[in-house]
Design a protein around this motif. Structure first.
Motif, short mmCIF file in Angstrom:
data_model
loop_
_atom_site.label_atom_id
_atom_site.label_comp_id
_atom_site.label_asym_id
_atom_site.label_seq_id
_atom_site.Cartn_x
_atom_site.Cartn_y
_atom_site.Cartn_z
N MET A 90 1.45 38.69 26.54
CA MET A 90 0.46 39.68 26.95
C MET A 90 -0.93 39.35 26.45
O MET A 90 -1.93 39.65 27.10
CB MET A 90 0.88 41.07 26.47
N MET A 91 -1.02 38.73 25.26
CA MET A 91 -2.33 38.43 24.69
C MET A 91 -3.09 37.39 25.50
O MET A 91 -4.31 37.26 25.36
CB MET A 91 -2.19 37.98 23.23
N TYR A 92 -2.39 36.63 26.33
CA TYR A 92 -3.05 35.58 27.12
C TYR A 92 -3.38 36.05 28.54
O TYR A 92 -3.90 35.27 29.33
CB TYR A 92 -2.15 34.34 27.20
N ARG A 93 -3.04 37.29 28.88
CA ARG A 93 -3.24 37.79 30.24
C ARG A 93 -4.19 38.98 30.23
O ARG A 93 -3.81 40.07 29.81
CB ARG A 93 -1.90 38.22 30.85
N PRO A 94 -5.42 38.81 30.70
CA PRO A 94 -6.36 39.93 30.78
C PRO A 94 -5.82 41.00 31.75
O PRO A 94 -5.17 40.70 32.75
CB PRO A 94 -7.64 39.29 31.33
N GLY A 95 -6.11 42.24 31.43
CA GLY A 95 -5.80 43.33 32.35
C GLY A 95 -4.40 43.88 32.28
O GLY A 95 -4.01 44.71 33.11
N ILE A 96 -3.63 43.48 31.27
CA ILE A 96 -2.24 43.96 31.18
C ILE A 96 -2.21 45.47 30.94
O ILE A 96 -1.44 46.20 31.57
CB ILE A 96 -1.47 43.23 30.06
N SER A 97 -3.04 45.96 30.03
CA SER A 97 -3.07 47.40 29.75
C SER A 97 -3.43 48.18 31.00
O SER A 97 -2.79 49.18 31.33
CB SER A 97 -4.06 47.70 28.63
N GLY A 98 -4.44 47.71 31.72
CA GLY A 98 -4.85 48.39 32.94
C GLY A 98 -3.74 48.42 33.97
O GLY A 98 -3.51 49.44 34.65
N ARG A 99 -3.03 47.31 34.08
CA ARG A 99 -1.93 47.24 35.05
C ARG A 99 -0.82 48.22 34.67
O ARG A 99 -0.26 48.91 35.53
CB ARG A 99 -1.39 45.81 35.10
N LEU A 100 -0.52 48.29 33.37
CA LEU A 100 0.54 49.19 32.92
C LEU A 100 0.16 50.65 33.18
O LEU A 100 0.98 51.42 33.69
CB LEU A 100 0.79 48.96 31.43
N PHE A 101 -1.09 51.01 32.86
CA PHE A 101 -1.51 52.39 33.07
C PHE A 101 -1.54 52.75 34.55
O PHE A 101 -1.20 53.87 34.95
CB PHE A 101 -2.88 52.64 32.44
N ALA A 102 -1.92 51.76 35.38
CA ALA A 102 -1.95 52.00 36.82
C ALA A 102 -0.55 52.26 37.37
O ALA A 102 -0.34 53.13 38.22
CB ALA A 102 -2.59 50.80 37.54
N VAL A 103 0.42 51.51 36.86
CA VAL A 103 1.81 51.70 37.29
C VAL A 103 2.30 53.09 36.95
O VAL A 103 2.93 53.78 37.77
CB VAL A 103 2.73 50.63 36.63
N LEU A 104 2.00 53.55 35.73
CA LEU A 104 2.44 54.88 35.33
C LEU A 104 1.73 55.96 36.14
O LEU A 104 2.33 56.97 36.50
CB LEU A 104 2.21 55.08 33.83
#
Length: 438
Positions: free
Chosen positions: A382-396
């Motif tokens: 996850m630390m090497y992939r920008p936007g993971i948090s945003g993607r997770l919140f969008a899914v929820l």
């Protein structure tokens, strides 16, 4: 190559399971040191020997007849001996134990007998020497393992033996008094031996083929985690996803000895290898696993210009410390912060805690939010992939799941979200389906 092989209770539940263990040991000459738990359940409605021993201890305490419980233990061990055609006089050990039963008997000694008796039978069946854990695993009086004393005793035994079977779960204090570890402590015994013997691998044999990426009761046929770091495992274990006692990690981690979680019933399926570090950074699989727990309480504290006030968080934490309450997370904002605790820990004192916080911190408002579930999404990628948090919140958001809390570790290998208990299963399923590549 040297492997320490630890077998859990389900792996030694009956004669058929003993046979599987023997096949595994004989299939690899590197498996020369074997740790066994007490005989476990043969089926869902069965009893673990350790549970029966704890029940006997309770019956003794309250002067309740325990013979029917002890008979179940005798039947288990005599059945294994008979079915395997063993010669060891287990009946004598059982008779001796029964004669010793009393209110004054040490609980640690009593409950350790499950491992002791199981290891006695396993040693004969494998043709390995038996070594009593109390003669090897040494505790200091503060309850910590004395590695130097344990190494000295182990080296002495190995002067005349190149293999052995040892019971897990217990050792002894310097005066020889038997002392047990926490439940599941056989995992720790194996880890200690792996460290002191400089093993190449610590194999932990159980009834599952490694660690799954999510709870199979929530996600249908989740993928197996093939390789995981100690840090990732700690994060997932803390949230309840583990087939390994978390304290078993530390002895081998210091020497970078891999742990392999394997299935006694299906050794051909492979398992999950736990290592200190995985070097590859490019992988299609972004997350390693998802785990969570329900039933948390959030105490949210609001105060204008909080960021200018020194010591307010410390004063709030001292309130919880005074009640001996452990803190799970502390998410914060400019004028607010929240303290997340296990609901069971505060259910009888929550109003006292709120009153003490008001006196100590003089906040503008304090809110108590119950029925919160915490879900951790863990992955070194996850630390090497920008936007993971945003993607997770969008899914929820897409699944109409309201996020009540967000926390992320500084090492960037986990994102924790708080949702309502009722959305727990839906949240895990949504994250898994979005991030796990088919």
């Amino acid at each position: 190559m040297l492997k320490i092989a630890k077998f859990g209770g389900s792996s030694v539940a009956n004669a058929a399971q003993f046979a599987k263990v023997k096949h595994i040991i004989e299939s690899d000459e590197a498996r020369r040191f074997v740790v066994v738990s007490a005989s476990g359940k043969e089926h869902k409605k069965d009893n673990k020997v350790t549970d029966l021993l704890y029940l006997i201890e309770a019956h003794l305490k309250y002067s309740v007849d325990y013979l029917s419980l002890f008979d179940l233990i005798k039947e288990r061990f005599i059945s294994i001996k008979t079915d395997l055609g063993l010669q060891y006089p287990i009946e004598e050990d059982l008779a001796k134990l029964q004669s010793e039963l009393s209110k004054s008997m040490s609980t640690d000694y009593l409950v350790s007998r499950g491992e002791y008796l199981t290891a006695k039978l396993m040693a004969e069946y494998l043709g390995f020497p038996f070594v009593d854990a109390k003669d090897i695993i040494t505790f200091r009086y503060d309850g910590k393992i004395d590695f130097d004393a344990t190494k000295y005793r182990l080296d002495n035994f190995l002067k005349s033996h190149d293999c052995f079977v040892i019971p897990g779960f217990y050792g002894a204090l310097p005066d020889g008094t038997v002392k047990t570890m926490a439940r599941g402590g056989s995992d720790i015994t194996g880890s200690i031996l792996a460290r002191l013997l400089n093993a190449d691998m610590y194999e932990n044999w159980t009834d599952v083929s490694g660690i799954l990426m999510a709870d199979p009761r929530i996600v249908t046929h989740p993928k197996r985690i093939h390789t995981i770091t100690y840090s990732e495992l700690r994060e997932l274990s803390y949230m309840g996803a583990s087939v390994l006692h978390e304290e078993a990690i530390f002895p081998v981690k210091e020497k970078n000895i891999p742990i392999n979680i394997l299935n006694t019933n299906h050794p051909e399926e492979g398992g999950t290898i736990i290592v200190e570090e995985i070097k590859e950074k490019d992988s299609d699989q972004i997350i390693t696993g998802i785990a969570g727990k329900k039933n948390f309480t959030v105490v949210a504290i609001y105060k204008n210009h909080m960021s200018d006030e020194v010591g307010i968080i410390r004063r709030a934490l001292e309130v919880f410390e005074n009640y001996r309450i452990s803190i799970e997370h502390i998410p914060s904002g400019i004028d607010s912060f929240s303290i997340v605790v296990n609901s069971d820990d505060v259910k009888d004192v929550i109003y006292d805690i709120v009153g003490d916080i008001k006196r100590a911190c003089n906040p503008d408002n304090v809110k108590v939010i119950d029925h919160i579930a915490l879900i951790a999404t863990v992955g070194r990628q996850m630390m090497y992939r920008p936007g993971i948090s945003g993607r997770l919140f969008a899914v929820l958001g897409k699944h109409n799941i309201n996020i009540r809390m967000i926390a992320q570790g500084s090492d960037e290998i986990n994102i924790v979200v708080g949702v309502e208990d009722k959305d727990f299963e839906k949240t895990i399923s949504a994250i898994y389906n979005s991030f796990v590549i088919e």
